[in-house]
Design an enzyme around this catalytic site. Structure first.
Site, mmCIF file in Angstrom:
data_model
loop_
_atom_site.group_PDB
_atom_site.id
_atom_site.type_symbol
_atom_site.label_atom_id
_atom_site.label_comp_id
_atom_site.label_asym_id
_atom_site.label_seq_id
_atom_site.Cartn_x
_atom_site.Cartn_y
_atom_site.Cartn_z
ATOM 1 N N ASP A 205 -7.025 63.084 52.499
ATOM 2 C CA ASP A 205 -7.273 62.959 51.398
ATOM 3 C C ASP A 205 -7.017 64.181 49.703
ATOM 4 O OD1 ASP A 205 -9.171 63.260 48.925
ATOM 5 O OD2 ASP A 205 -10.388 64.535 49.686
ATOM 6 N N GLU B 89 -5.617 38.733 63.206
ATOM 7 C CA GLU B 89 -6.723 39.130 64.146
ATOM 8 C C GLU B 89 -7.482 37.679 64.543
ATOM 9 O OE1 GLU B 89 -10.644 41.621 63.843
ATOM 10 O OE2 GLU B 89 -9.752 40.768 61.916
ATOM 11 N N ASP C 298 -7.030 39.458 58.122
ATOM 12 C CA ASP C 298 -8.251 39.201 58.858
ATOM 13 C C ASP C 298 -8.403 38.150 58.781
ATOM 14 O OD1 ASP C 298 -10.285 41.015 59.201
ATOM 15 O OD2 ASP C 298 -10.979 40.173 57.263
#
Length: 544
Positions: free
Chosen positions: A27, A274, A206
């Protein structure tokens, strides 16, 4: 942006891919959530690992109900992660260090806040009315069939605007796109090309076998007698069905050929899919990755399970090798969806031995290894208390299944800093207390650390083409051992792994072996004999 893809179209075959979960990586703007600039800031660290490419989990515009896997704009960066300019800067930083950049492409479904869905649900006769999977209720008002959502409950949600059900394989806020509509296919391919034009080197696809559904909406049958549910979560009834009709449809092969055609227009780009398929991983990997026709490589969940005996691993890998002779697998032992391998396979073991061993094993199999952020440090699964859970999957099935937050907690960078140097603010998930001692910059100073052992192995692996691109054959060895050869261009390397904790000796008659002294492992090779300590490995050149 200039096109930095390289002339070596085969770079992906045996490359080491480092998966980054951006929310939890680094971050830089002090909001407790990782961002793209945080990835750029740590690019020297990533390059130092000896990996070849990075794969970024989604950073697209999203309401974040499934943390970016619910996309509301395929062609922009969510402000939480930065801007398109930040993305471009990150790609440039990666390419400057010789790293390829792959991004998650989530196209089986969108967010319900995507403009496409907002238009589709508005009426039954608008321009996008059939861009999603809509169906009438049965006469009694129940859903059109028995399909289930992976996240629990029916795969159908009633919509009061259209007075119809829409399909969702995941959250109710993730409606499935209707790939039977060619306009949908064109739209998602256009989104993919948007990123290819920005210089990405490929995609992680995905749920690549979820794109199409059975147009007749036939019920799924139950699993056959004696078959066991195969979902990551054994408490989920999704695993009780044989998913013949809600995914893995034959039409998918034709679409994947269209996708490959797009990728081929950008030489040097690649794809890894995937595959979530019960008992069909080998068959689908073979057909989906058939050389030159569809996607480049694919991975399944077969090594992302609790099972990890030497005999189990050998069976899974051998079946894949035999079944995908003209295709290419990818292997992962950890990722953002499953319990970390250091806890799943390494519980009760010496992690300073186990973690480098599992990394070397994954990188020695025929296929392309994926390393999940923190795996190079030996991070264990974090135990996130219920009141701090974020994952809707875990919240629904807690406490029997605690979801995916435990593998998504922030990367530890500095041992003595607040939040382990991940963020100056309270992070979106807590840093696991036991992860502070494994912080990256702490391990960086220790030559014997898990991190530095993994770095040394990946650097050594780069000198052995056999371990990257070679064929693979298993040899018999004692219980708890895996012994195999990798052969490429007149070189054969023998790999021996002892997954047990007791020392063992392997004798291979008829082979003349030369010890290659792989860094970080103490196995000794003399003639036809290999001596291994517990949780140890050895590598040797086969001279005859």
């Amino acid at each position: 942006m200039p096109d930095n893809r390289i002339a070596d179209l085969d770079w992906w075959r045996g490359a080491v891919i480092y998966q980054i979960y951006p929310r939890s990586f680094n971050d830089t703007n002090g909001d407790g959530i990782g961002d793209l600039n945080g990835v750029t800031e740590r690019m020297d660290y990533i390059a130092s690992l000896g990996v070849d490419a990075i794969w970024l989990s989604p950073f697209f515009t999203s309401p974040m109900e499934d943390f970016g896997y619910d996309v509301s704009d395929y062609e922009d960066v969510d402000p939480m992660f930065g801007t398109l300019a930040d993305f471009d800067k990150m790609v440039e930083a990666a390419h400057d260090r010789g790293l390829k950049v792959m991004i998650d492409l989530v196209i089986s479904h969108t967010s319900d806040r995507h403009p496409w869905f907002k238009e589709s649900r508005a009426s039954k006769d608008n321009a996008k009315s059939d861009w999603y999977v809509w169906a009438d209720a049965k006469p009694d008002g129940t859903p059109p069939n028995n399909w289930l959502s992976l996240f629990g409950g029916p795969a159908w949600e009633w919509d009061s605007r259209r007075c119809q059900y829409y399909m969702h394989n995941f959250l109710t806020s993730q409606p499935d796109l209707n790939f039977h509509n060619p306009d949908v296919q064109d739209a998602v391919l256009s989104a993919a090309e948007f990123w290819l034009k920005r210089g990405v080197d490929g995609f992680r696809l995905d749920t690549v076998n979820f794109y199409f559904h059975d147009a007749q909406l036939r019920d799924n049958p139950p699993l056959g007698a004696g078959e066991m549910p195969s979902t990551v979560d054994p408490t989920n009834p999704y695993g009780f069905q044989d998913h013949l009709y809600d995914k893995t449809r034959p039409e998918n092969l034709i679409f994947l050929e269209k996708l490959r055609g797009l990728l081929d227009r950008y030489p040097g780009s690649t794809s890894v899919g995937e595959i979530g398929a019960d008992g069909q991983a080998v068959e689908l990997t073979a057909s989906y990755t058939e050389a030159g026709k569809r996607i480049h490589m694919a991975y399944s969940f077969d090594l992302l399970t609790p099972q990890h005996s030497a005999s189990y691993i050998r069976r899974i890998v051998d079946e894949m090798n035999v079944g995908t002779e003209n295709g290419w697998a990818s292997w992962a032992l950890s990722n953002h969806d499953v319990k970390r391998v250091a806890s799943r396979w390494g519980e009760g073991l010496d992690l300073k031995k186990f973690a480098p061993l599992e990394a070397a094993l994954c990188a020695s199999l025929r296929g392309t290894p994926c390393v999940y952020q923190g795996e190079e440090l030996g991070l264990t699964q974090a135990d996130v208390p219920f009141e701090k859970l974020q994952d809707p999957y875990g919240i629904r099935f807690w406490p029997e299944y605690k979801g995916r937050d435990g593998c998504r907690t922030p990367m530890p960078w500095v041992k003595d800093a607040a939040n382990a140097g991940f963020s100056d603010a309270d992070p979106w998930l807590p840093v696991a207390e036991e992860h502070y001692d494994k912080a990256a910059f702490e391990q960086d100073e220790d030559e014997t650390s898990i991190l530095n052992r993994n770095r040394a192995f990946y650097a050594w692996r780069r000198t052995r083409l056999s371990l990257q691109k070679g064929d693979m054959s298993f040899l018999d060895g004692p219980e708890d051992t895996l012994v195999f050869t990798r052969s490429h261009d007149r070189e054969t390397v023998l790999c021996a792994f002892n997954l047990g904790t007791a020392p063992t000796t392997i004798t291979l008659s008829g082979l003349d072996l030369e010890d290659l002294h792989a860094p970080g492992f103490s196995g000794k090779v003399e003639g036809t004999t290999i001596a291994l300590e517990g949780l140890d490995a050895a590598f040797a050149r086969v001279r005859s």
